[in-house]
Design a protein around this motif. Structure first.
Motif, short mmCIF file in Angstrom:
data_model
loop_
_atom_site.label_atom_id
_atom_site.label_comp_id
_atom_site.label_asym_id
_atom_site.label_seq_id
_atom_site.Cartn_x
_atom_site.Cartn_y
_atom_site.Cartn_z
N GLN A 5 0.85 -1.19 0.00
CA GLN A 5 0.00 0.00 0.00
C GLN A 5 0.89 1.24 0.00
O GLN A 5 1.95 1.25 0.61
N PRO A 6 0.46 2.31 -0.64
CA PRO A 6 1.24 3.54 -0.62
C PRO A 6 1.29 4.13 0.78
O PRO A 6 0.33 4.03 1.54
N SER A 7 2.42 4.75 1.10
CA SER A 7 2.57 5.38 2.41
C SER A 7 1.78 6.68 2.44
O SER A 7 1.30 7.17 1.42
N ALA A 8 1.67 7.23 3.63
CA ALA A 8 0.98 8.52 3.78
C ALA A 8 1.68 9.60 2.98
O ALA A 8 1.04 10.46 2.36
N SER A 14 0.85 12.45 -4.09
CA SER A 14 -0.03 12.21 -5.23
C SER A 14 -1.15 13.24 -5.28
O SER A 14 -1.49 13.76 -6.36
N GLU A 15 -1.73 13.54 -4.13
CA GLU A 15 -2.79 14.55 -4.08
C GLU A 15 -2.26 15.93 -4.46
O GLU A 15 -2.91 16.67 -5.21
N ALA A 16 -1.06 16.26 -3.97
CA ALA A 16 -0.46 17.56 -4.31
C ALA A 16 -0.17 17.63 -5.81
O ALA A 16 -0.37 18.67 -6.44
N GLN A 17 0.30 16.52 -6.38
CA GLN A 17 0.58 16.49 -7.82
C GLN A 17 -0.70 16.65 -8.62
O GLN A 17 -0.72 17.38 -9.62
N ARG A 32 8.83 18.25 -5.18
CA ARG A 32 9.68 17.93 -4.02
C ARG A 32 9.03 16.86 -3.15
O ARG A 32 9.71 15.95 -2.67
N MET A 33 7.73 16.98 -2.93
CA MET A 33 7.02 15.98 -2.12
C MET A 33 7.11 14.59 -2.76
O MET A 33 7.32 13.59 -2.07
N GLN A 34 6.96 14.55 -4.08
CA GLN A 34 7.01 13.28 -4.80
C GLN A 34 8.40 12.67 -4.69
O GLN A 34 8.55 11.48 -4.44
N SER A 35 9.43 13.49 -4.85
CA SER A 35 10.80 13.00 -4.74
C SER A 35 11.08 12.45 -3.35
O SER A 35 11.69 11.38 -3.19
#
Length: 47
Positions: A5-8, A14-17, A32-35
């Motif tokens: 499962q994806p982490s928090a 993903s939501e920010a993207q 930056r969040m995705q990285s």
């Protein structure tokens, strides 16, 4: 083997993207969040 499962962090990134893609705002922050989420998802002992 079960799917992980994806982490928090991954979910938040993903939501920010998605928001950045929709609105055009916050692209740098979402990148930056995705990285960071991707780096955190790499297992400690190799790929």
């Amino acid at each position: 083997m079960s799917a992980k499962q994806p982490s928090a962090k991954q979910k938040a990134a993903s939501e920010a993207q998605s928001d950045a893609d929709r609105t055009g705002a916050g692209k740098e922050k979402s990148r930056r969040m995705q990285s960071e989420a991707d780096r955190a998802a790499v297992p400690k002992h190799g790929l």
